[in-house]
Design an enzyme around this catalytic site. Structure first.
Site, PDB file in Angstrom:
ATOM      1  N   GLU A  99     -16.059  68.010   5.351  1.00  0.00           N
ATOM      2  CA  GLU A  99     -17.150  68.635   6.063  1.00  0.00           C
ATOM      3  C   GLU A  99     -17.762  69.807   5.132  1.00  0.00           C
ATOM      4  O   GLU A  99     -18.972  69.305   4.731  1.00  0.00           O
ATOM      5  CB  GLU A  99     -16.262  69.629   7.225  1.00  0.00           C
ATOM      6  N   HIS A 130      -9.602  66.467   9.282  1.00  0.00           N
ATOM      7  CA  HIS A 130     -10.957  66.838   8.836  1.00  0.00           C
ATOM      8  C   HIS A 130     -11.010  66.737   7.334  1.00  0.00           C
ATOM      9  O   HIS A 130      -9.955  67.072   6.676  1.00  0.00           O
ATOM     10  CB  HIS A 130     -10.976  68.521   9.126  1.00  0.00           C
TER      11      HIS A 130
HETATM   12  N1  ADE Z   1     -11.107  74.921  13.116  1.00  0.00           N
HETATM   13  C1  ADE Z   1     -12.068  74.958  14.093  1.00  0.00           C
HETATM   14  N2  ADE Z   1     -13.230  74.680  13.855  1.00  0.00           N
HETATM   15  C2  ADE Z   1     -12.832  74.042  12.535  1.00  0.00           C
HETATM   16  C3  ADE Z   1     -14.060  73.348  11.576  1.00  0.00           C
HETATM   17  N3  ADE Z   1     -15.527  73.188  11.649  1.00  0.00           N
HETATM   18  N4  ADE Z   1     -13.519  73.133  10.347  1.00  0.00           N
HETATM   19  C4  ADE Z   1     -12.145  73.290  10.204  1.00  0.00           C
HETATM   20  N5  ADE Z   1     -11.484  73.784  10.759  1.00  0.00           N
HETATM   21  C5  ADE Z   1     -11.877  74.432  12.212  1.00  0.00           C
HETATM   22 ZN    ZN Z   2     -13.472  70.631  13.787  1.00  0.00          ZN
END
Ligand code: ADE
Ligand code: ZN
Length: 346
Positions: free
Chosen positions: A208, A205
């Site tokens: 975000e 990730h």
């Molecule tokens: N764990 C579950 N959903 C998540 C997200 N959107 N961003 C980071 N960690 C997560």
């Molecule tokens: Zn995620």
């Protein structure tokens, strides 16, 4: 590139539902629906801090990623046995087969559960058994990706990796999830290098809520093959060019971005811009039980909000298979199924 015949806007949702697709970004703990959460709580002799399913669901209003993670972690307390993990994954896979998902790469973590006294072995065994059954019962192919929790330390990630090695053959890859701000990818440089040496596929990730710099370091320090979310890349033109040029896929989750206030409205989502820039973007559900929809809801609501077309639908479905970690022969087969769907739909 296939030139897709135009589809009338009123028929587009049907095409989106029917088209074969892969889902590459969903956390299995985020598929735990309130009904199953109550059932598991009862089975395990636990009491949830909500009187009923409706009260629990109405608590799903979030200000940002952290406010969601707090509720999400509370929900995982009902998961105690191998059968609990099986039931959760089985429900998700059935639901996804109904959305014409042919292949799912499923995120899970063990650190949450070992923190509650449930072993990594219990978690992985239950999830794996559900994946095997989904292969025979539903014809879905699957892969399991273990995410380290980035709010915890590098040492704890190393411990986590060591704990899962006895079941290494049941795992496809390693990812990085949880609270992004203040926990840059480079915090996990050494443990990702170790995972890479062990032959795991790597994702993280990044971008975000966090800045484009986190996407750069996920690529250049962690050496991941896909970026989960990555929507903040739109702030950095040279990063956009890099993602397009190197065909680094982004697993985008529009309803998640809306519910966690990464975007104020779906109409302001940058999915269309990412595709226009030639980036291999895909559409995914992230935590479908919490964000108001499985993958087809993400497609239909986003297409309605952004005015995307059948050509975009084809591109996104194609990207989902291209970005997946399935082997080339299987990929070819899924892409043929996609082509047949679009030909017969017209
Ligand atoms: N764990 C579950 N959903 C998540 C997200 N959107 N961003 C980071 N960690 C997560
Ligand atoms: Zn995620």
């Amino acid at each position: 590139m296939l030139k897709v015949k135009p589809v009338a806007p009123e028929r587009l949702p049907e095409l989106l539902r029917r088209m074969p697709k892969a889902e590459l970004h969903m956390h299995i703990e985020g598929s735990l629906e309130p009904e199953l959460m109550f059932a598991l709580a009862q089975r395990n002799g636990l009491t949830l801090p909500y009187p009923d399913v409706e009260a629990l669901r109405s608590a799903y209003v979030f200000d940002n990623l952290q406010s969601f993670l707090d509720i999400y972690h509370a929900g995982t307390l009902v998961l105690r046995t191998e059968q609990d993990f099986y039931d959760m994954a089985h429900a998700y896979l059935q639901r996804s087969a109904a959305d014409n998902v042919l292949h799912a790469e499923i995120f899970f973590d063990t650190q949450t559960h070992t923190g509650h006294g449930v072993s990594a072995e219990v978690v992985i065994s239950g999830l794996h058994r559900a994946c095997v059954d989904a292969g025979t019962e539903l014809g879905i192919s699957t892969g399991l990706i273990l995410c380290f929790l980035r709010h915890l330390s590098e040492r704890e990630a190393f411990e986590c990796l060591e704990q899962v090695l006895p079941q290494r053959d049941l795992l496809l890859g390693i990812g990085l999830a949880s609270s992004e701000m203040g926990h840059p990818p480079e915090k996990f440089a050494r443990v990702f290098a170790r995972a890479r040496a062990l032959g795991f596929r790597l994702v993280a990730h990044a971008g975000e809520e966090g800045p484009p710099a986190y996407i750069w370091s996920a690529l250049d320090v962690l050496k991941v093959e896909r970026i989960d979310h990555g929507v903040q890349a739109v702030q950095d033109a040279s990063l956009m060019a890099r993602l397009a040029h190197d065909r680094i896929p982004l697993t985008v989750c529009p309803l998640s971005n809306l519910k966690l206030r990464v975007v104020p409205t779906l109409a302001e989502h940058r999915l269309g811009q990412l595709l226009e820039a030639g980036i291999v973007a895909t559409v995914n559900s992230d935590d479908p039980a919490y964000f108001g929809g499985y993958v087809n809801q993400n497609f239909t609501q986003t297409f309605a909000a952004l005015g995307l077309t059948a050509q975009h639908a084809w591109q996104l479905a194609r990207n989902s298979f291209e970005a997946s970690f399935i082997d080339e022969a299987q990929k070819r087969q899924y892409l043929d199924q996609l082509q047949a769907c679009f030909e017969t739909f017209a």
